[in-house]
Scaffold this active site. Structure first.
Site, mmCIF file in Angstrom:
data_model
loop_
_atom_site.group_PDB
_atom_site.id
_atom_site.type_symbol
_atom_site.label_atom_id
_atom_site.label_comp_id
_atom_site.label_asym_id
_atom_site.label_seq_id
_atom_site.Cartn_x
_atom_site.Cartn_y
_atom_site.Cartn_z
ATOM 1 C CD GLU A 164 85.820 87.500 69.836
ATOM 2 O OE1 GLU A 164 87.001 87.630 69.440
ATOM 3 O OE2 GLU A 164 85.096 86.564 69.470
ATOM 4 C CE1 TYR A 166 86.258 92.432 76.124
ATOM 5 C CE2 TYR A 166 86.744 90.539 74.731
ATOM 6 C CZ TYR A 166 85.983 91.133 75.728
ATOM 7 O OH TYR A 166 84.949 90.441 76.323
ATOM 8 N NE ARG A 214 89.285 84.088 69.782
ATOM 9 C CZ ARG A 214 88.372 84.079 70.742
ATOM 10 N NH1 ARG A 214 88.744 84.087 72.016
ATOM 11 N NH2 ARG A 214 87.094 84.044 70.459
ATOM 12 C CG HIS A 252 82.005 91.353 72.957
ATOM 13 N ND1 HIS A 252 81.658 90.059 72.658
ATOM 14 C CD2 HIS A 252 83.080 91.259 73.770
ATOM 15 C CE1 HIS A 252 82.476 89.224 73.262
ATOM 16 N NE2 HIS A 252 83.359 89.924 73.939
ATOM 17 C CD GLN A 339 67.783 79.302 77.413
ATOM 18 O OE1 GLN A 339 67.619 78.670 76.389
ATOM 19 N NE2 GLN A 339 66.946 79.209 78.418
HETATM 20 P P1 NAP Z 1 56.460 84.087 79.537
HETATM 21 O O1 NAP Z 1 57.850 84.376 79.176
HETATM 22 O O2 NAP Z 1 56.064 84.125 80.958
HETATM 23 O O3 NAP Z 1 55.545 85.080 78.686
HETATM 24 C C1 NAP Z 1 54.173 85.093 78.771
HETATM 25 C C2 NAP Z 1 53.618 86.257 77.979
HETATM 26 O O4 NAP Z 1 52.236 86.296 78.155
HETATM 27 C C3 NAP Z 1 54.137 87.590 78.397
HETATM 28 O O5 NAP Z 1 54.317 88.370 77.223
HETATM 29 C C4 NAP Z 1 53.021 88.185 79.258
HETATM 30 O O6 NAP Z 1 53.197 89.559 79.034
HETATM 31 C C5 NAP Z 1 51.792 87.533 78.693
HETATM 32 N N1 NAP Z 1 50.767 87.222 79.688
HETATM 33 C C6 NAP Z 1 50.934 86.678 80.904
HETATM 34 N N2 NAP Z 1 49.745 86.481 81.511
HETATM 35 C C7 NAP Z 1 48.806 86.908 80.652
HETATM 36 C C8 NAP Z 1 47.384 86.966 80.718
HETATM 37 N N3 NAP Z 1 46.726 86.539 81.787
HETATM 38 N N4 NAP Z 1 46.744 87.464 79.664
HETATM 39 C C9 NAP Z 1 47.392 87.909 78.593
HETATM 40 N N5 NAP Z 1 48.753 87.880 78.474
HETATM 41 C C10 NAP Z 1 49.435 87.372 79.505
HETATM 42 O O7 NAP Z 1 56.043 82.663 79.049
HETATM 43 P P2 NAP Z 1 56.278 81.918 77.681
HETATM 44 O O8 NAP Z 1 56.431 82.805 76.532
HETATM 45 O O9 NAP Z 1 55.165 80.944 77.674
HETATM 46 O O10 NAP Z 1 57.631 81.186 77.873
HETATM 47 C C11 NAP Z 1 57.797 80.234 78.874
HETATM 48 C C12 NAP Z 1 59.234 80.099 79.243
HETATM 49 O O11 NAP Z 1 59.973 79.464 78.240
HETATM 50 C C13 NAP Z 1 59.881 81.441 79.517
HETATM 51 O O12 NAP Z 1 60.632 81.380 80.687
HETATM 52 C C14 NAP Z 1 60.742 81.632 78.380
HETATM 53 O O13 NAP Z 1 61.900 82.359 78.739
HETATM 54 C C15 NAP Z 1 61.089 80.215 77.963
HETATM 55 N N6 NAP Z 1 61.375 80.234 76.552
HETATM 56 C C16 NAP Z 1 62.520 80.817 76.192
HETATM 57 C C17 NAP Z 1 62.795 80.932 74.882
HETATM 58 C C18 NAP Z 1 64.055 81.587 74.476
HETATM 59 O O14 NAP Z 1 64.171 82.024 73.373
HETATM 60 N N7 NAP Z 1 65.074 81.668 75.290
HETATM 61 C C19 NAP Z 1 61.941 80.468 73.941
HETATM 62 C C20 NAP Z 1 60.762 79.861 74.337
HETATM 63 C C21 NAP Z 1 60.493 79.764 75.672
HETATM 64 P P3 NAP Z 1 52.196 90.682 79.484
HETATM 65 O O15 NAP Z 1 51.831 90.326 80.884
HETATM 66 O O16 NAP Z 1 52.958 91.942 79.327
HETATM 67 O O17 NAP Z 1 51.090 90.618 78.529
HETATM 68 FE FE1 SF4 Z 2 76.003 77.425 77.062
HETATM 69 FE FE2 SF4 Z 2 75.289 74.945 77.693
HETATM 70 FE FE3 SF4 Z 2 73.679 76.457 76.187
HETATM 71 FE FE4 SF4 Z 2 75.988 75.473 75.235
HETATM 72 S S1 SF4 Z 2 74.180 74.314 75.871
HETATM 73 S S2 SF4 Z 2 75.258 77.537 75.000
HETATM 74 S S3 SF4 Z 2 77.293 75.625 77.012
HETATM 75 S S4 SF4 Z 2 74.253 76.827 78.288
#
Ligand code: NAP
Ligand code: SF4
Length: 671
Positions: A164, A166, A214, A252, A339
């Site tokens: 990794e 290290y 490892r 990493h 996450q």
């Molecule tokens: P979000 O992460 O809060 O993003 C919303 C987006 O819309 C931002 O880009 C914001 O950026 C824009 N926005 C906010 N208010 C706005 C407005 N009034 N007018 C225009 N643009 C606006 O929400 P999301 O994408 O709906 O995701 C929801 C949640 O699901 C998040 O917490 C996300 O982390 C999670 N999620 C995670 C993943 C992942 O890959 N881990 C995938 C899907 C969802 P600006 O304000 O800069 O424009």
């Molecule tokens: Fe980590 Fe749980 Fe997501 Fe698996 S499901 S990657 S253990 S948070």
């Protein structure tokens, strides 16, 4: 017997492991808090759940080798008693545990870091001090002493972390080892460090102690080792006294994903297979193995002698026990999202699990039987509602789950259609199975009304979110869609798309739009081409000459946000770079600092740098966040019934399945 290869014992001479499953090393974040009783409970649950052998999170052999100042380690005798709590608890649960010795070298987030040469890593803030001969001797001696202390603490063995990227790995590669003394130069010199560590550790500890090494089988960095070199090292480590060789994949700092959810399942086992038959000690394969079926197939097919799973034991401590007792379908699946585990580690938080909020919290979050069963309604079968319903049911409450849709899953059903997020199918499938195995009364296609909810003792509102209205003039035109139209409704999208909003969903939608059905996650050869992975026999380090060769995009996509800077900064700490790289590889333009003026038939008119400009588009998809769906909650507030609001219905901002599931579990554990 189910899974006969996975559940076959492994005779290691002085000890026989009950099965071929190693719980791989994961940092928990509990050790630094000094709460060793909690660490002990965490590992003991996994031992009781059947892991054949557990390897702890990385323990520093000295302060300079710690991943960060104050990182957990075993470098003073006074710490032995803490570690003994862990080994005693694991042994009492019938398990075995080895301590990983991790020296971070130049990856250490501290000014005292040391390395073979004074070369800063691209992912670390400090330039390391190049060790002199005496300094190298001290590092070796500290590692041997750490192993001796580990035995004194009751561990069954140690794992010496040589992969990794290290410290040890830094000696092995010419790119990070510019030394001209006996520790650098040709490969025999570069591998002297791990060989000396192994030789001296074995000499100090005798035969009856497990020493796992490892080994980095594929470095995935420029200047990485050739497979000939790796094979030479494997032989030398066996000769020097290694009991087992465990597979390490990629540094990493590598720009190739190695464990993310978009990596094909068992997508690196082929590298371990290349070493099979070339050494006499057992080989462990690793990375993206998350079901007993995959583990069994690998072992039956001769890819390795053992499989390592780390994150799956966070998702379900009883992984092995459930598989062995015909309950494999009940195993909570690790979806490889990072996450709640690795992202937490990098934020200095306790490592937990999106699917299993109890992980790391075993002493405080327990689903104990209730002595006052109540009639509980849960409204909404997304992740928050599902978890709340399952925990409440398990505790003995009488639960009814209402869902307006014809199926459970909520927003998870949108995630599962994104190329690279196929693991979400398994998560929804697991929830379906758990609900079917429970006593929960499920009412699909049913919008719960305040009247219908009046007969319950308590109501849990998990009605989720509604897309936020960005109020852009012209947004009602037919070529403007919401993300729900695309991901849920399958609405057609033209050849040129503009995605408005670059949060997790904007990134997901963009990924969806640049693919036309093919998912490299389900096709290893395609995935390797996309990320530029080659056989380390042909390309040292395993990086293909010519780099990644992504498939052409299905559409031209522009992803925009109002905030300044590059989109994607708020994505997961350990996975955001993968999403950004993946979209960039398919030509997605990612633009920040936009002011949205209006939507016309030609596209999105934006204002930036003092002038208007049209981003041409046939289709515009709005991914501008979400607002809580609280209509029912508001209506119920007049009735005087006990109401709890969870998930997106509670707080929509920054909502994700991790918070939803955690909130659902914690509420139901307390009802
Ligand atoms: P979000 O992460 O809060 O993003 C919303 C987006 O819309 C931002 O880009 C914001 O950026 C824009 N926005 C906010 N208010 C706005 C407005 N009034 N007018 C225009 N643009 C606006 O929400 P999301 O994408 O709906 O995701 C929801 C949640 O699901 C998040 O917490 C996300 O982390 C999670 N999620 C995670 C993943 C992942 O890959 N881990 C995938 C899907 C969802 P600006 O304000 O800069 O424009
Ligand atoms: Fe980590 Fe749980 Fe997501 Fe698996 S499901 S990657 S253990 S948070």
């Amino acid at each position: 017997m189910p899974y006969p290869h996975m559940l076959a014992p492994l005779d290691l001479g002085h000890v026989t492991l009950p099965n071929r499953v190693l719980m791989g090393s994961m940092h928990t974040g509990l050790e630094e808090r000094g709460d060793w009783g909690r660490v002990a409970t965490y590992y003991a649950e996994r031992a009781a759940g059947g892991a054949g052998l557990i390897v702890t999170g990385g323990m520093a052999p000295n302060p300079e080798g710690g991943v960060f100042p104050g990182a957990a380690g075993l470098y003073v005798d006074a710490d032995i008693a803490n570690h003994r709590q862990v080994t005693e608890a694991v042994h009492a649960a019938g398990g075995r545990i080895a301590m990983q010795i991790l020296h971070a070298g130049r990856y250490a987030y501290g000014p005292d870091c040391v390395a073979p040469s004074a070369l800063k890593s691209p992912i670390a803030p400090f330039t390391p001090r190049a060790l002199d001969e005496e300094g190298i001797e001290k590092q070796i001696a500290d590692m041997v002493t750490a192993a001796e202390r580990a035995r004194a603490a009751g561990y069954d063995g140690v794992e010496i972390m040589g992969s990794e990227g290290y410290f040890i790995n830094q000696f092995l590669c010419a790119a990070t080892n510019h030394r001209t003394d006996r520790w650098g130069g040709h490969y025999a010199n570069r591998m002297r460090l791990p060989v000396e560590i192994m030789r001296r550790t074995r000499a100090a500890l005798g035969r009856d102690f497990l020493i796992i090494y490892r080994i980095s089988l594929i470095d995935l960095v420029p200047g990485g080792q050739s497979f000939d070199e790796v094979t030479r090292l494997a032989h030398a480590m066996e000769e020097a006294g290694a009991s087992i060789l465990n597979t390490g994949i990629g540094w990493h700092e590598a720009r190739v994903p190695t464990i993310a959810t978009s990596v094909p399942r068992a997508g690196w086992a082929w590298v371990t297979r290349k070493l099979m038959g070339k050494v006499g000690v057992p080989l462990i394969t690793s990375n993206r193995i998350n079901t007993p079926e995959v583990a069994e197939e690998l072992l039956a097919g001769g890819a390795a002698d053992m499989v390592s799973m780390a994150r799956p034991f966070l998702a379900d401590p009883e992984f092995v026990a459930k598989a062995a007792s015909g309950r494999a379908a009940e195993i909570a699946p690790c979806i490889a999202c990072n996450q709640a585990c690795l992202d937490h580690t990098f934020q200095g938080k306790i490592s937990s699990c999106l699917v299993n909020p109890r992980a790391g919290f075993e002493t405080e979050l327990n689903y104990l039987p209730t002595d006052a069963p109540r009639k509980i309604a849960v409204v909404g079968a997304g992740p928050a509602g599902l978890m709340a319903a399952l925990v409440a049911d398990r505790r003995g409450h009488d639960v009814t789950l209402f869902e307006a849709d014809s199926r459970i899953g909520g927003q998870l059903n949108m995630a599962r259609v994104i190329p690279g997020k196929e693991e979400f199918h398994g998560l929804v499938g697991w929830f379906e199975g758990e609900v079917a195995r429970s006593n929960i009364a499920v009412q699909l296609d049913t919008r719960a009304t305040p009247e219908a909810l009046g007969r319950f003792d308590a109501v849990i509102i998990a009605t989720g979110v509604a897309p936020r209205d960005p109020q852009i003039p012209g947004q009602d035109a037919p070529h403007v869609l919401r993300y729900t139209d695309v991901l849920r409704g399958g609405a057609p999208v033209g050849a040129r798309g503009v995605v408005v909003g670059a949060g997790g969903i904007g990134f997901d939608v963009s990924e969806y739009l640049v693919h036309d059905g093919d998912s490299a996650t389900e096709d290893l050869a395609l995935w390797q081409r996309e990320w530029g992975v080659a056989d380390p026999d042909q390309a040292p380090g395993g990086l293909a000459e010519g780099g990644p060769r992504p498939a052409p995009p299905a559409r031209a996509v522009t992803l925009v946000q109002r905030s300044r800077g590059k989109p994607g900064k708020k994505l997961g700490k350990t996975t955001g770079w993968i999403h950004r790289a993946s979209l960039a590889a398919r030509g997605v333009k990612m633009l920040g600092g936009m002011e949205y003026r209006r939507i016309t038939p030609d596209g999105l008119v934006i204002f930036r740098d003092g002038q208007e400009e049209t981003l041409p588009a046939d289709t515009i998809v709005l991914c501008t966040g979400q607002e809580p769906e609280r209509g029912l909650a508001n209506a119920l507030s007049q009735t005087g019934c006990e109401v709890h609001i969870i998930g997106g219905a509670d707080v929509a901002a920054e909502l994700d399945a991790k918070r939803a599931i955690d909130q659902g579990a914690r509420l139901a554990a307390a009802l």
